[in-house]
Design an enzyme around this catalytic site. Structure first.
Site, PDB file in Angstrom:
ATOM      1  N   SER A  80     -19.456  -8.981 -56.754  1.00 20.98           N
ATOM      2  CA  SER A  80     -20.593  -8.664 -57.607  1.00 20.98           C
ATOM      3  C   SER A  80     -21.819  -9.459 -57.162  1.00 20.98           C
ATOM      4  O   SER A  80     -21.749 -10.669 -56.947  1.00 20.98           O
ATOM      5  CB  SER A  80     -20.222  -9.011 -59.044  1.00 20.98           C
ATOM      6  OG  SER A  80     -21.308  -8.731 -59.888  1.00 20.98           O
ATOM      7  N   SER A  81     -22.954  -8.748 -57.029  1.00 21.25           N
ATOM      8  CA  SER A  81     -24.184  -9.464 -56.666  1.00 21.25           C
ATOM      9  C   SER A  81     -24.676 -10.191 -57.912  1.00 21.25           C
ATOM     10  O   SER A  81     -24.850  -9.576 -58.954  1.00 21.25           O
ATOM     11  CB  SER A  81     -25.265  -8.489 -56.211  1.00 21.25           C
ATOM     12  OG  SER A  81     -24.688  -7.388 -55.577  1.00 21.25           O
TER      13      SER A  81
ATOM     14  N   SER B 197     -22.774  -3.314 -63.443  1.00 18.72           N
ATOM     15  CA  SER B 197     -22.139  -4.144 -62.426  1.00 18.72           C
ATOM     16  C   SER B 197     -20.840  -3.451 -61.989  1.00 18.72           C
ATOM     17  O   SER B 197     -20.053  -3.030 -62.819  1.00 18.72           O
ATOM     18  CB  SER B 197     -21.827  -5.504 -63.027  1.00 18.72           C
ATOM     19  OG  SER B 197     -21.121  -6.250 -62.095  1.00 18.72           O
ATOM     20  N   GLY B 198     -20.663  -3.317 -60.678  1.00 16.88           N
ATOM     21  CA  GLY B 198     -19.443  -2.696 -60.174  1.00 16.88           C
ATOM     22  C   GLY B 198     -19.530  -1.189 -60.044  1.00 16.88           C
ATOM     23  O   GLY B 198     -18.562  -0.527 -59.736  1.00 16.88           O
TER      24      GLY B 198
ATOM     25  N   THR C 148     -24.679  -1.973 -54.660  1.00 16.75           N
ATOM     26  CA  THR C 148     -24.845  -2.671 -53.385  1.00 16.75           C
ATOM     27  C   THR C 148     -24.320  -1.814 -52.235  1.00 16.75           C
ATOM     28  O   THR C 148     -24.941  -1.721 -51.173  1.00 16.75           O
ATOM     29  CB  THR C 148     -24.129  -4.027 -53.443  1.00 16.75           C
ATOM     30  OG1 THR C 148     -24.602  -4.704 -54.606  1.00 16.75           O
ATOM     31  CG2 THR C 148     -24.434  -4.860 -52.236  1.00 16.75           C
TER      32      THR C 148
ATOM     33  N   GLU D 211     -26.429  -4.928 -68.984  1.00 19.72           N
ATOM     34  CA  GLU D 211     -25.211  -5.673 -69.294  1.00 19.72           C
ATOM     35  C   GLU D 211     -25.027  -5.837 -70.788  1.00 19.72           C
ATOM     36  O   GLU D 211     -25.933  -6.278 -71.489  1.00 19.72           O
ATOM     37  CB  GLU D 211     -25.234  -7.055 -68.616  1.00 19.72           C
ATOM     38  CG  GLU D 211     -24.875  -6.989 -67.150  1.00 19.72           C
ATOM     39  CD  GLU D 211     -24.726  -8.347 -66.497  1.00 19.72           C
ATOM     40  OE1 GLU D 211     -24.921  -9.366 -67.167  1.00 19.72           O
ATOM     41  OE2 GLU D 211     -24.433  -8.358 -65.291  1.00 19.72           O
TER      42      GLU D 211
ATOM     43  N   ASN E 262     -16.107  -6.776 -60.821  1.00 18.42           N
ATOM     44  CA  ASN E 262     -16.375  -6.437 -59.423  1.00 18.42           C
ATOM     45  C   ASN E 262     -16.033  -7.657 -58.567  1.00 18.42           C
ATOM     46  O   ASN E 262     -16.506  -8.747 -58.822  1.00 18.42           O
ATOM     47  CB  ASN E 262     -17.860  -6.087 -59.301  1.00 18.42           C
ATOM     48  CG  ASN E 262     -18.240  -5.671 -57.881  1.00 18.42           C
ATOM     49  OD1 ASN E 262     -17.433  -5.799 -56.960  1.00 18.42           O
ATOM     50  ND2 ASN E 262     -19.454  -5.191 -57.732  1.00 18.42           N
TER      51      ASN E 262
ATOM     52  N   GLY F 238     -27.416  -4.201 -63.178  1.00 16.64           N
ATOM     53  CA  GLY F 238     -27.552  -3.144 -64.172  1.00 16.64           C
ATOM     54  C   GLY F 238     -27.512  -3.715 -65.576  1.00 16.64           C
ATOM     55  O   GLY F 238     -27.329  -4.913 -65.782  1.00 16.64           O
TER      56      GLY F 238
END
Ligand SMILES: Nc1ncnc2c1ncn2[C@@H]1O[C@H](COP(=O)(O)OP(=O)(O)O)[C@@H](O)[C@H]1O
Ligand SMILES: [Mg+2]
Length: 1040
Positions: free
Chosen positions: A156-157, A103-104, A108, A385, A153, A383
């Protein structure tokens, strides 16, 4: 091949030498610090999040990457997108772009780059543009509802997204399908400190105007909503209000109606307000704990928005109807259960709304015709985690990543293997970690963790998270990738970090400890039927549509599939989808935990590199041969290295390469020849080739320069020469032409003149034109003749006759004048010629007299007609006198009067003048009184009157002179003085000064005496001169 040129470190890690984790990280770090955020491993793009805007995006870059092949420019996502798109267009291969990472890490953003690249390069046209616009605008909408600020993020999605873009045979986009995975719906009701709920809540409150807020029964202040964490209601660099407008705009573009947008916002408001429904304990009559709603206002507002009776909603929230085949039992929920039901409702409404929005977007962007389409899928999924406290969500997310890793391993390995097979090169097995065993651990249909979770959820009797864990412990007690307190104990290990209610899975990317608390609930994803039925019966059309199972007609007692199963199935579908396509990988890496630019944490990146399996990726890629290239391109690149292949190679590409490599005498094991490609074993060899090429290109460039310059000078020279020749030819021609023209014109002129002249000459005699001239000549001659003849008749006979006939015509005036002068001269000459010598002598004397006295003395005119006789005393008869002058002829003999100086009386004397002397003698006895040498005469003074008086001045030194000067009177004073003058001139060659004056001074022995001549009036006296003495020194002379 620009990744071989001018790049920082190596652009393709396949070429890393030596290859180990350290060098790999160093390579990434150095490139990152040089703002080279993209690096290849073969055709996989590693992207390190720069956390800053780099000037490597935008239309110019898209244009550039469009023109070149994958390896021709620096590594870039555009290069990958281009390769995927070109391959889709030209080779008709469906593509997928798999973007993975934490993430981050920039997934995206990467997916947006891919989409914007594809949108920019594909065909343009009004319809295509509108499709592209819709596809691109789906992003802000999905991000508003599906993204949130997390610690890692800001945007973040919180869902996985797979988007298929469909193209026609020309490569123009037709539309697409979006699939979403597992929205993190727990965020709706709860999120940790420092994070936010989904963006849309904040956007709505910040961006809606007062009217809208009122309609939605909302307040602008976010802190009044318990679902919103008011601590971080604002995110740096994010303008919620502006984003709200952007979202509304995007929804319009995609095709949402105004009413639909309104309904969506109402649902958002309902979810938000649900959080504010406060529940409290209520004890019922039977003593069983129940629950009640404290604040009737909120529930009323929610019911109003829903179009539902408040009591019905309240009942649905606080009680539960158990239904079996035979009967219905209503039980009250206690406070905790009611809160759970409320939150479950909020989460469900939100996640169903999200699904509904995705479907709604799909409806608009989906392609209706059923012809075969080309597809490009872009997968942007959460991703791997590892959190502090990992729960069911992390478990499924990590499961998904395991599956993707499997796709990656299989596809790259398979690809590599296939390539070797295709090229006919023997395949050596490569050691790599296959994570199939972990996937199996999770997804196995009977003995997988997910299957056992489902089983536990469905099993009647006392079931809980801990019974589930016990089951796992039992099942996987020997499994290599499963750990828990129980299994550890069995192996006599002790690890305090592993909690009692936890199990641990050794994922390919690292160990993750999961806490089983909540697993069952989350997997069940239970929403009491009362709630779904209540919502279905609401008047809100959208809400109704979100809860179709509330419809009693469709009511079934069968349980809906669990969340785990749903997820597993959707992942399975996704995997099938991905396997059917040509994969393109973007591996995103986060350089640090603090979203800071230029900070590269080797530890963090090392971790990611490890679980992304980058090193293995390189190893697989390099298995056997590090580098390969199709013969044609390889030959094209290195053909300058051999004389045989440069500049032209006419044979087969492969033979050409054999020639080149043969000449370079590389070890034979260094390369292998496949069917269409050359394989190079070590990067060193490739670098060696590159270096050779660089040197050779330098030489060739100089050669080309040289040739070109020579050619340019030569052609220029030839052009100049040709021009010069042309110019001189023209110039010479022109000069000659001009000259010829001039000669011709002159010739014609001369010819014409000559001919004219000849003809005129010939014909002149026949014409009267000459007559006038002849006549004039004739007349003129006659006139002249007559004039001259007349003149000859009238010529003066004497010399001194000055009469001359006048000219008859004016023209003769000048000639007449001339003739007169000439005639006079001639007459004079004639006269002179007939004179005798004596006469000539006499005339000379007369001439001299004239020069001396003319116009000076009054007696001169009288003397002129008188001839100079010289002898006035009859000298021949006086021999005595002749004797006196014996020493020469007598020039003059005359009787003169001598004036006595004492008294002025006159005494006659005879004066004789010879050539040398002047002699004064007595008149009677002719006795010589005085002889004066002419040399002693210094001058003569004479008056201007008629008289004959003159003073003879003597020089003082002479002997005669001592007596003094003489004052004499002569009858022939003109003749006497003329002769004296001439004698003096002859003898002494000196002119005697003769002064004409009325007063002069005489010098005597006694002294000087001045003489004054006064003209007497008395004419009777004739030539008489009388002197009167005045005093001793003055004498007055009276005379005519
Ligand atoms: N190529 C890039 N250039 C600049 N900033 C980037 C880039 N990629 C990512 N970022 C930054 O990192 C943040 C997180 O990226 P994002 O794509 O949302 O990560 P992920 O989807 O992997 O969670 C972005 O909001 C942006 O600020
Ligand atoms: Mg994301």
């Amino acid at each position: 091949m620009s990744l071989l040129e001018g790049s920082v470190e190596v652009g393709d890690m396949v070429l890393l030498e030596p290859l180990n984790e350290k060098s790999l990280l160093k390579n990434l770090e150095k490139r990152f610090q040089n703002k080279e955020i993209y690096t290849y491993i073969g055709n996989v793009v590693i992207s390190v999040n720069p956390y800053q805007q780099l000037p490597i995006f935008g239309p110019e870059f898209i244009e550039k990457y469009k023109e070149y092949n994958f390896y021709e420019l620096k590594p870039h996502i555009y290069a990958l997108a281009n390769q995927a798109y070109q391959s889709l267009k030209d080779h008709d291969r469906d593509q997928c772009v798999i973007i993975s990472g934490e993430s981050g890490s920039g997934k995206t953003e990467a997916s947006k780059l891919v989409m914007s690249y594809v949108a920019a390069v594909c065909e343009k046209g009004e319809q295509v543009n509108s499709v592209k616009e819709q596809l691109l605008q789906s992003n802000p909408v999905l991000e508003a509802f599906g993204n949130a600020k997390t610690i890692r993020n800001n945007n973040s999605s919180r869902f996985g997204k797979y988007m298929d873009i469909e193209f026609d045979f020309k490569g123009s986009p037709l539309g697409g399908v979006i699939t979403n995975y597992l929205l993190e719906k727990s965020r709706v009701v709860k999120h940790i400190k420092g994070e936010r709920n989904f963006h849309i809540f904040y956007q709505l409150l910040a961006g809606a105007d007062a009217q809208l807020l009122k309609a939605l029964r909302l307040e602008q202040d976010g802190s009044s909503y318990s679902y919103l964490n008011f601590e971080v209601s604002r995110v740096d660099g994010m303008d919620d209000a502006a984003n709200f407008r952007a979202v509304q705009n995007a929804m319009n573009i995609i095709g949402f109606s105004t009413e639909e947008i309104q309904k969506i916002l109402e649902v958002i408001a309902i979810v938000l307000k649900l959080g504010n429904v406060e529940l409290g304990d209520e004890f019922q009559a039977n003593g069983v704990a129940g629950s009640t709603i404290h604040d009737g206002k909120v529930i009323k507002e929610i019911s109003d928005l829903m179009g539902l009776q408040a009591e019905m909603l309240e009942r649905a929230l606080c009680s539960r109807t158990m239904e079996t085949n035979k009967e219905k039992v209503v039980t009250n929920l206690n406070k905790i259960q009611a809160c759970y039901a409320r939150d479950a409702l909020a989460k469900n409404i939100y996640s169903r709304l999200f699904n509904w929005i995705v479907n709604r977007i799909n409806e608009n962007i989906k392609v209706n015709d059923s012809t075969k389409k080309k597809v490009m899928g872009v997968l942007d999924i959460y991703g791997f985690e590892i959190l502090e406290n990992n729960s069911f969500e992390q478990f499924v997310i990590n499961y998904c990543n395991e599956k993707l890793q499997q796709v990656f391993i299989e596809m790259t390995l398979k690809e590599e293997q296939e390539e070797y097979k295709k090229e006919g090169i023997p395949w050596d097995n490569i050691e790599y970690f296959d994570n199939r065993i972990i996937c199996n651990l999770i997804e196995h249909n009977q003995q997988g963790i997910l299957a056992m979770l489902d089983e536990e959820c469905l099993r009647p009797g006392m079931v809980s998270d801990s019974t589930f864990l016990a089951k796992l412990n039992q099942m996987f007690s020997k499994h290599n990738y499963y750990e828990s307190r129980v299994t550890q104990n069995a192996q006599h290990q002790h690890d305090p970090s592993l909690g009692l209610s936890c199990f641990r899975i050794l994922h390919y990317a690292g160990k993750v400890t999961y806490n089983v608390n909540g697993f069952m609930d989350k997997n069940n994803d239970l929403l009491f039927r009362d709630l779904s039925q209540a919502l279905w019966s609401s008047k809100h059309s959208l809400l109704r549509a979100l809860f179709p199972e509330g419809d009693p007609k469709h009511a079934s007692l069968k349980r809906p599939p669990t969340a785990g199963t749903q997820f597993k199935n959707s992942i399975a579908t996704l995997m099938k989808n991905l396997y059917s396509k040509n994969p393109n990988y973007i591996r995103c890496i986060k350089p640090n935990e603090h979203q800071q630019q230029s900070v590269f944490s080797s530890e963090l990146v090392g971790n990611q590199a490890r679980y992304l399996g980058l090193l293995e990726n390189v190893r697989v890629r390099r298995a056997g041969y590090a580098y390969r290239q199709v013969y044609k391109s390889f030959l094209e690149r290195y053909r300058m290295l051999s004389q045989a292949t440069w500049p032209q190679w006419r044979g087969q590409d492969r033979e050409g390469i054999e020639k080149i490599l043969g000449e370079l005498s590389l070890g034979s094991g260094e390369f292998a020849f496949g069917r269409t490609k050359i394989f190079i074993r070590s990067p060193k060899t490739l670098f060696y080739l590159e270096e050779k090429r660089r040197i050779r290109i330098h030489q060739l460039a100089i050669l080309i320069q040289k040739m070109y310059r020579g050619w340019r000078c030569r052609t220029n020279y030839q052009l100049m020469r040709k021009s010069q020749i042309l110019i001189s030819a023209w110039f010479r021609g022109n000069t000659q032409k001009k000259l010829y023209g001039r000669i011709k014109a002159s010739t014609l002129l001369i010819q014409a003149f000559v001919r004219g002249w000849k003809t005129r000459k010939e014909y002149r005699k026949y014409f009267r034109s000459g007559a006038a001239l002849q006549l004039a000549n004739f007349i003129y001659r006659r006139m002249a003749q007559k004039f001259l003849l007349d003149l000859s008749k009238n010529l003066p006979s004497k010399v001194i006759n000055y009469k001359w006939p006048p000219p008859p015509y004016k023209t003769f005036t000048l000639v007449n004048q001339e003739l007169k002068i000439i005639f006079h001269h001639w007459k004079c000459k004639k006269y002179r010629d007939q004179l005798s010598p004596q006469k000539k002598e006499a005339l000379k004397e007369k001439l001299c007299a004239s020069e001396l006295f003319k116009d000076k003395k009054a007696s001169y005119p009288q003397s002129v007609p008188m001839p100079f006789r010289g002898d006035y005393v009859m000298l021949r008869e006086k021999p005595k006198l002749q004797q006196t002058a014996a020493n020469g002829p007598v020039l003059m003999a005359e009787t003169v009067n001598k004036v006595n100086r004492a008294n002025g009386k006159m005494v006659p004397r005879i004066l004789l003048l010879t050539k040398s002397h002047m002699i004064l003698a007595d008149t009677k006895g002719s006795k010589v009184k005085t002889v004066i040498g002419l040399e002693n005469v210094s001058g003569v003074s004479v008056s201007s009157f008629k008289n004959g008086l003159f003073g003879l001045h003597l020089t003082e030194i002479s002997s005669v002179g001592t007596k003094g000067d003489f004052l004499l009177v002569s009858e022939h004073v003109i003749e006497l003085l003329t002769k004296l003058y001439q004698a003096t001139l002859d003898k002494m060659k000196k002119q005697l000064p003769i002064t004409v004056t009325e007063e002069f001074t005489m010098k005597f022995k006694e002294g000087k005496m001045s003489v004054r001549v006064i003209q007497s009036q008395n004419s009777n006296e004739g030539n008489q001169v009388s002197c009167k003495k005045k005093g001793s020194d003055k004498l007055e002379v009276f005379a005519q």
